[in-house]
Design a protein around this motif. Structure first.
Motif, PDB file in Angstrom:
ATOM      1  N   ASN A   1      46.526  54.551  45.291  1.00 17.88           N
ATOM      2  CA  ASN A   1      46.308  53.572  44.215  1.00 17.88           C
ATOM      3  C   ASN A   1      45.198  54.069  43.301  1.00 17.88           C
ATOM      4  OD1 ASN A   1      46.326  51.187  42.672  1.00 17.88           O
ATOM      5  ND2 ASN A   1      44.779  50.226  43.977  1.00 17.88           N
ATOM      6  N   PRO A   2      45.465  55.113  42.490  1.00 18.97           N
ATOM      7  CA  PRO A   2      44.406  55.640  41.635  1.00 18.97           C
ATOM      8  C   PRO A   2      43.933  54.612  40.616  1.00 18.97           C
ATOM      9  CG  PRO A   2      46.536  56.586  41.048  1.00 18.97           C
ATOM     10  CD  PRO A   2      46.743  55.828  42.314  1.00 18.97           C
ATOM     11  N   VAL A   3      42.631  54.545  40.450  1.00 19.02           N
ATOM     12  CA  VAL A   3      42.021  53.605  39.519  1.00 19.02           C
ATOM     13  C   VAL A   3      41.540  54.376  38.294  1.00 19.02           C
ATOM     14  CG1 VAL A   3      40.062  52.061  39.145  1.00 19.02           C
ATOM     15  CG2 VAL A   3      41.377  51.938  41.288  1.00 19.02           C
ATOM     16  N   LEU A   4      41.897  53.887  37.118  1.00 19.71           N
ATOM     17  CA  LEU A   4      41.562  54.579  35.875  1.00 19.71           C
ATOM     18  C   LEU A   4      40.192  54.132  35.379  1.00 19.71           C
ATOM     19  CD1 LEU A   4      45.065  54.331  34.150  1.00 19.71           C
ATOM     20  CD2 LEU A   4      44.231  56.024  35.793  1.00 19.71           C
ATOM     21  N   ARG A   5      39.191  54.419  36.173  1.00 20.27           N
ATOM     22  CA  ARG A   5      37.824  54.010  35.834  1.00 20.27           C
ATOM     23  C   ARG A   5      37.118  55.098  35.017  1.00 20.27           C
ATOM     24  NH1 ARG A   5      37.538  54.382  41.524  1.00 20.27           N
ATOM     25  NH2 ARG A   5      37.186  52.146  41.654  1.00 20.27           N
ATOM     26  N   ILE A   6      35.997  54.689  34.409  1.00 23.96           N
ATOM     27  CA  ILE A   6      35.192  55.597  33.570  1.00 23.96           C
ATOM     28  C   ILE A   6      36.126  56.343  32.617  1.00 23.96           C
ATOM     29  CG2 ILE A   6      33.228  57.197  33.596  1.00 23.96           C
ATOM     30  CD1 ILE A   6      32.884  56.733  36.536  1.00 23.96           C
ATOM     31  N   PHE A   7      37.048  55.582  32.013  1.00 19.88           N
ATOM     32  CA  PHE A   7      38.127  56.193  31.253  1.00 19.88           C
ATOM     33  C   PHE A   7      37.673  56.736  29.906  1.00 19.88           C
ATOM     34  CE2 PHE A   7      41.702  55.919  28.234  1.00 19.88           C
ATOM     35  CZ  PHE A   7      42.595  56.776  28.858  1.00 19.88           C
ATOM     36  N   HIS A   8      36.885  55.964  29.171  1.00 16.52           N
ATOM     37  CA  HIS A   8      36.618  56.385  27.803  1.00 16.52           C
ATOM     38  C   HIS A   8      35.735  57.629  27.742  1.00 16.52           C
ATOM     39  CE1 HIS A   8      32.725  54.519  28.184  1.00 16.52           C
ATOM     40  NE2 HIS A   8      32.492  54.400  26.886  1.00 16.52           N
TER      41      HIS A   8
ATOM     42  N   GLU B   1      33.704  47.277  21.618  1.00 18.03           N
ATOM     43  CA  GLU B   1      33.885  46.369  22.761  1.00 18.03           C
ATOM     44  C   GLU B   1      34.290  47.156  24.002  1.00 18.03           C
ATOM     45  OE1 GLU B   1      33.683  42.652  24.611  1.00 18.03           O
ATOM     46  OE2 GLU B   1      32.963  43.360  22.661  1.00 18.03           O
ATOM     47  N   ILE B   2      35.183  48.162  23.821  1.00 22.54           N
ATOM     48  CA  ILE B   2      35.568  49.027  24.946  1.00 22.54           C
ATOM     49  C   ILE B   2      34.329  49.709  25.521  1.00 22.54           C
ATOM     50  CG2 ILE B   2      36.746  51.201  25.536  1.00 22.54           C
ATOM     51  CD1 ILE B   2      38.966  50.389  23.592  1.00 22.54           C
ATOM     52  N   ASP B   3      33.486  50.217  24.629  1.00 13.53           N
ATOM     53  CA  ASP B   3      32.263  50.896  25.072  1.00 13.53           C
ATOM     54  C   ASP B   3      31.351  49.941  25.833  1.00 13.53           C
ATOM     55  OD1 ASP B   3      30.440  53.261  24.945  1.00 13.53           O
ATOM     56  OD2 ASP B   3      29.211  51.876  23.763  1.00 13.53           O
ATOM     57  N   LYS B   4      31.230  48.730  25.322  1.00 14.12           N
ATOM     58  CA  LYS B   4      30.365  47.739  25.965  1.00 14.12           C
ATOM     59  C   LYS B   4      30.886  47.355  27.352  1.00 14.12           C
ATOM     60  CE  LYS B   4      28.701  42.982  25.386  1.00 14.12           C
ATOM     61  NZ  LYS B   4      28.782  41.754  24.544  1.00 14.12           N
ATOM     62  N   VAL B   5      32.181  47.042  27.429  1.00 11.68           N
ATOM     63  CA  VAL B   5      32.756  46.626  28.717  1.00 11.68           C
ATOM     64  C   VAL B   5      32.761  47.797  29.694  1.00 11.68           C
ATOM     65  CG1 VAL B   5      34.770  45.644  29.875  1.00 11.68           C
ATOM     66  CG2 VAL B   5      34.159  44.865  27.571  1.00 11.68           C
ATOM     67  N   SER B   6      32.984  49.024  29.184  1.00  5.83           N
ATOM     68  CA  SER B   6      32.958  50.206  30.043  1.00  5.83           C
ATOM     69  C   SER B   6      31.585  50.376  30.684  1.00  5.83           C
ATOM     70  CB  SER B   6      33.316  51.458  29.249  1.00  5.83           C
ATOM     71  OG  SER B   6      34.649  51.402  28.791  1.00  5.83           O
ATOM     72  N   GLY B   7      30.542  50.047  29.907  1.00  4.21           N
ATOM     73  CA  GLY B   7      29.189  50.100  30.465  1.00  4.21           C
ATOM     74  C   GLY B   7      29.020  49.118  31.610  1.00  4.21           C
ATOM     75  N   GLU B   8      29.584  47.902  31.443  1.00 10.22           N
ATOM     76  CA  GLU B   8      29.519  46.909  32.519  1.00 10.22           C
ATOM     77  C   GLU B   8      30.305  47.380  33.742  1.00 10.22           C
ATOM     78  OE1 GLU B   8      27.833  43.953  32.809  1.00 10.22           O
ATOM     79  OE2 GLU B   8      26.807  44.778  31.046  1.00 10.22           O
ATOM     80  N   ALA B   9      31.512  47.916  33.508  1.00  9.04           N
ATOM     81  CA  ALA B   9      32.354  48.365  34.607  1.00  9.04           C
ATOM     82  C   ALA B   9      31.702  49.509  35.378  1.00  9.04           C
ATOM     83  CB  ALA B   9      33.722  48.804  34.078  1.00  9.04           C
ATOM     84  N   SER B  10      30.997  50.376  34.654  1.00  9.46           N
ATOM     85  CA  SER B  10      30.409  51.547  35.313  1.00  9.46           C
ATOM     86  C   SER B  10      29.303  51.168  36.291  1.00  9.46           C
ATOM     87  CB  SER B  10      29.861  52.520  34.263  1.00  9.46           C
ATOM     88  OG  SER B  10      28.690  52.009  33.639  1.00  9.46           O
TER      89      SER B  10
END
Length: 975
Positions: free
Chosen positions: A202-209, A140-149
């Motif tokens: 305000n650093p954003v922890l994006r593309i984290f995984h 699910e993390i991988d899936k949502v990370s794809g959407e966020a990216s």
């Protein structure tokens, strides 16, 4: 500036230094409405400001180069990691490159929705112990990370920095510091400050995984690194109550598997506050103007109380602690003694103790163990941190020695230290050489900034650093002996690193990751605003070889001269046209001489004589040239060259020394075969030249054993008869220099003909081929090699732009695709390498260092890039900007001017190559890059050089790449 040294008598320097008892004091001044402190007689001219919110700003102006080395340092590292989340400071460092809500995002409102989901999923993942549930959560993390990216722009920080001409963009974390580094053009300082102020807002922890996967890769690389394992084991054994030993900077496997974004943010808000941070700049700027700009940029930051790290005192070590680890690398011994921290009154003594043991020339280990060839190598240094220090000793046994014997030899020198069995004037000699090193330290803006940054994060008083040499001069021999007897007893830890199967089989398994969007062709509004800020680029300064280098003659030898107008350092080189390609025994002669004495002096006495006058000489043999390098303080120039000539004229053969040298070389050869880096380099050379190549061009073991002292002495004595060039950088006028050299250095009227050089021709890759060598490791190291055509000066521009676009920094296609999007490697690159001589060929070298279980995916990813070049016009613009800005701000100075000229001659060039490059770079279009890629890389055969464990990388997988040849260590090394 530092006072000129007087070295005619050893005592003269100490008394001269001692006179200046009160010359180093904190003083206060104001400029542009800001009050700052400075230390009198500080050669860095550093200003120390504390802004209203507690932010420390340290400014050290110097106008030699139109650039600025910038550090933003946080006084927090692995020491302050929560025990439940080790490695946190380090992976926070990684995330500070991901942007904020203003940059790195295409649509922050939509992206935030997805990122909040990821936050919650990671907390759930962190708390779950059920393996099936964890796998489902990670899917699910991988899936949502794809959407966020889809809403993210990967590596926009790097693009921002590249556009302003930054170099060396990076960061690092250690025990007590996390430091962000950039080297920027002076004209881009306003842009740099605007980006940094936003970066920490305000650093954003994006593309984290995918980034966490890069940290996993980094962790796995440490599991393959025997040196890292020794280091961590030593600290763990010395410090049972302190985080120096309780946790590592990169963290545990368990904690890396269970990250918490909530904890990362807590850490950021706790330690990334102005009263715990410093902005350190050195370079070409007006400090009165710059302090106002920094204040304005970072005024939004608010101070918070920082809890001081506390720890229980360590129990005394009452008996030696002996640990053993095994791994594929060569065996070695490491010994550590626990010492006080850097605030202790004995810290200065600790530094000097390290220098007395080893300083590269005249320390106890240098003279008694290395110079006498009783060990392959040995060294010591003090590793002083805030709370504790370590005397860190390491050694490698020579042929036939055990680790226990090596350990005994090192400990015997500790006993010599405790008994005072060293020259009375050694301390004075050390001070002379440290003072020389301080001159070097303040020459370059980058070195100044680094020293100031380290002092800040180590919480050292800068006054003490400026007064360092003066304070050292007060230490007496009896102080050293007392220190050694106080701290260096049976209270040590010894790590015996034995060669054998790697017992640490733990590795972080790869999770299933779907490649994320990088949106490399997109730009945030913030990036556009920064790029639109005005900046006046520096005008490039090109070399004019006829004007920038003075030339003269010393007999038949050409003298190439550049004046040193900054200080009293000289560097003199005799460059002889004889190398290992002409004569393999010449390089052995260059090694042999360092262990020889004359009719009047032993080898140890020669080392001490040079060290005493803060000078040194070395002889090195490369493929085409043998170079004698003599350097030091100009006032000792005549003493140094006279001493060198006396040594070279009167050196005596020593059969005992030759026997020991042969043993050293035999052990080095054995160790090389255990070194994965050397193995990969050897495979690369086979890929480029074939089975007989430059890498394995060496004497066989039988030839080495048959070598006689007379053969080497003949080469030493004949060296000066070869064609030679004299290279000098220093303060003496050219005419005076030639006059001085004429008195000591006799150039023959006719040069001896140089033996014909052995030729190695680069081979054509006609079909895909794999060269593989088995090595016990977790990772797989893969290189792609392809030779193309001989040097063409007209291709200089396209080559430089292509390298920046394709496989250079963090914004390149290779990095963006293989690491950022697909999380397949921690380290990866791809370069088209230009030859050093006009008759040699260009070659393509690409590299991926990945986990073995990612081998297939990683090689496929690189091959896709080599087959089809992605078109990202914005990245091409950045690549051209980078090339131009590098040239605009590069200043080739000192003896680098001469070496640039000599390198140009080898390529058949008569002028600075950058001139034509700068004039033509704007004309490069995407069609040029595509044609270049098509002509030299796409659908072309490659030779793959692979070092991996055959237990982890299947032979069938390698066969997918091409015909596989398993290469033995004997084939690689030639012995």
């Amino acid at each position: 500036m530092l006072k000129k040294l007087t070295l005619t008598l050893a005592t003269a320097l100490v008394s001269a230094v001692g006179v200046a008892q009160n010359q180093f004091e904190w003083k206060q001044a104001s400029g542009n409405g800001y009050t700052y402190k400075f230390v009198s007689n500080d050669p860095t001219k550093a200003r120390f400001y504390t802004l209203k919110n507690g932010l420390t700003v340290i400014l050290s102006p110097t106008k030699k180069d139109p650039r600025i080395q910038a550090y933003i340092a946080v006084k927090a590292g692995s020491k302050t990691d929560p025990s439940t989340n080790t490695g946190l400071a380090h992976y926070l460092e990684h995330m500070l490159f991901k942007g904020t809500d203003k940059y790195g995002s295409l649509d922050w409102a939509k992206e935030k929705v997805e990122l909040d989901k990821i936050d919650a999923l990671y907390e759930k993942y962190n708390q779950s112990k059920d393996s099936t549930e964890r796998k489902n959560i990670y899917k699910e993390i991988d899936k949502v990370s794809g959407e966020a990216s889809k809403y993210a722009i990967a590596n926009e920080y790097d693009k921002l920095m590249t556009a302003m001409g930054a170099q060396g963009t990076n960061a690092f974390t250690s025990f007590e510091q996390t430091v962000y580094t950039d080297d920027v053009p002076s004209s881009s300082l306003d842009k740099y400050l605007a980006v940094q102020a936003e970066r920490f807002r305000n650093p954003v922890l994006r593309i984290f995984h995918t980034e966490l996967e890069a940290v996993y890769e980094e962790k796995n690389r440490t599991l393959d690194n025997d040196g890292r394992k020794v280091f961590e084991n030593l600290f763990a054994s010395l410090f049972k109550n302190h985080n120096y030993g309780l946790q590592t900077t990169i963290g545990t496997v368990e904690h890396l598997k269970n990250p918490s974004l909530v904890e990362i943010r807590k850490y950021f808000h706790k330690y990334y506050v102005p009263n715990n941070m410093g902005v350190i700049l050195s370079g070409d700027f007006n400090p009165d103007e710059v302090i106002a700009k920094i204040d304005k940029a970072f005024a939004y930051m608010q101070a918070k109380p920082i809890d001081k790290y506390t720890f229980k005192p360590e129990a005394p070590i009452t008996a030696p602690i002996i640990q053993e680890i095994t791994g594929p690398d060569a065996e070695n011994i490491t010994i550590g003694y626990r010492l006080p921290g850097n605030k202790d009154k004995d810290a200065l003594l600790a530094d000097l103790v390290g220098q007395v043991l080893t300083n590269g020339k005249a320390g106890l280990l240098d003279l008694n163990l290395v110079k006498k060839q009783r060990l392959l190598r040995a060294s010591a240094f003090t590793y002083t941190l805030i709370d504790h220090g370590i005397l860190y000793l390491s050694a490698a046994p020579t042929n036939g020695q055990t680790l226990e014997e090596a350990k005994s030899l090192v400990l015997a020198e500790i006993e010599n230290l405790k008994k005072g069995n060293f020259d009375d004037n050694l301390i004075t000699s050390i001070i002379n050489n440290i003072k020389k090193s301080k001159i070097y330290e303040t020459e370059k803006y980058a070195d100044r900034a680094s020293t100031l940054m380290d002092a800040f994060t180590s919480e050292l008083d800068w006054k003490d650093q400026v007064a360092y040499v003066n304070d050292l001069s007060k230490i007496k021999k009896e102080d050293i002996v007392a220190f050694a007897n106080k701290y260096l007893g049976e209270n040590y830890v010894a790590i015996l690193k034995r060669k054998g199967e790697n017992q640490n089989k733990v590795k972080i398994e790869k999770p299933q990751i779907t490649p994320v969007e990088t949106n490399a062709d997109k730009q945030s509004d913030f990036l556009k605003q920064i790029n639109a800020m005005p900046s006046n680029a520096s005008a490039p300064v090109f070399l004019d070889y006829d004007k920038d280098i003075q030339k003269s003659k010393l007999g038949n030898a050409e003298v190439l001269y550049v004046a040193n107008k900054d200080n009293d350092i000289f560097r003199l080189k005799y460059r002889y046209k004889i190398g290992s390609l002409n004569d393999l025994k010449q390089s052995l002669a260059s090694q042999y001489i360092q262990f020889l004495g004359t009719d009047k002096m032993t080898a140890e006495e020669i080392s001490k004589a040079f060290y005493k006058i803060a000078c040194s000489f070395t002889i090195t043999t490369g493929e085409e040239f043998t170079t004698v390098n003599i350097e030091g303080l100009q006032e000792n120039f005549e003493n140094a060259i006279k001493l060198y000539e006396e040594v070279i004229s009167n050196v005596k053969a020593d059969d005992v020394a030759l026997k020991a040298l042969k043993a050293r070389i035999a052990k080095s050869r054995k160790d090389n075969k255990a070194n994965k880096g050397a193995i990969l380099q050897g495979l690369t050379s086979i890929a480029m030249y074939g089975p007989k190549n430059k890498f394995n061009n060496s004497l066989s073991n039988a030839e080495l054993e048959a070598l006689t002292a007379q053969e080497l002495m003949d080469r030493i004595k004949n060296l000066n008869n070869y064609e030679q060039t004299v290279v000098y950088y220093g303060p003496t006028p050219l005419k005076t220099l030639v006059s001085q050299l004429q008195a000591f250095h006799k150039v023959p009227t006719t040069f001896t003909a140089t033996p014909a050089a052995k030729e190695f021709k680069q081979i054509a890759q006609t079909s895909n081929q794999v060269l593989f060598t088995d090595y016990d490791m977790v990772q797989a190291e893969t290189r792609w090699i392809r030779n193309t055509e001989t040097f063409d000066p007209n291709k200089n521009t396209i080559v430089n732009v292509f390298n920046n676009y394709f496989g250079g920094g963090m914004g390149s296609l290779v990095f963006q695709t293989i690491r950022e999007s697909k999380a397949l490697a921690y380290s990866t690159f791809g370069f088209y390498v230009a030859p050093q001589k006009k008759e040699d060929q260009y070659y393509m070298m690409s590299y991926v260092g990945s986990q073995a279980d990612k081998f297939n995916e990683a090689t496929v990813a690189m091959n896709e890039l080599l087959t089809k070049l992605p078109e990202v016009p914005a990245n091409l613009d950045l690549a051209k900007i980078q090339v131009k800005k590098d040239i605009q701000t590069e200043r080739i100075t000192q003896d680098n001017i001469i070496f640039n000229y000599l390198n140009a001659k080898q390529l058949g060039l008569k002028e600075d190559a950058r001139k034509k490059l700068y004039a033509s770079v704007d004309g490069i279009a995407m069609t040029d890059l595509k044609d270049f890629h098509k002509n030299y890389f796409s659908e072309k055969p490659y030779t793959y050089a692979i070092v991996a464990s055959e237990k982890k990388v299947a032979m069938d997988d390698m066969k997918k790449l091409g015909e596989v040849k398993k290469i033995t260590l004997e084939e690689i090394f030639g012995y």
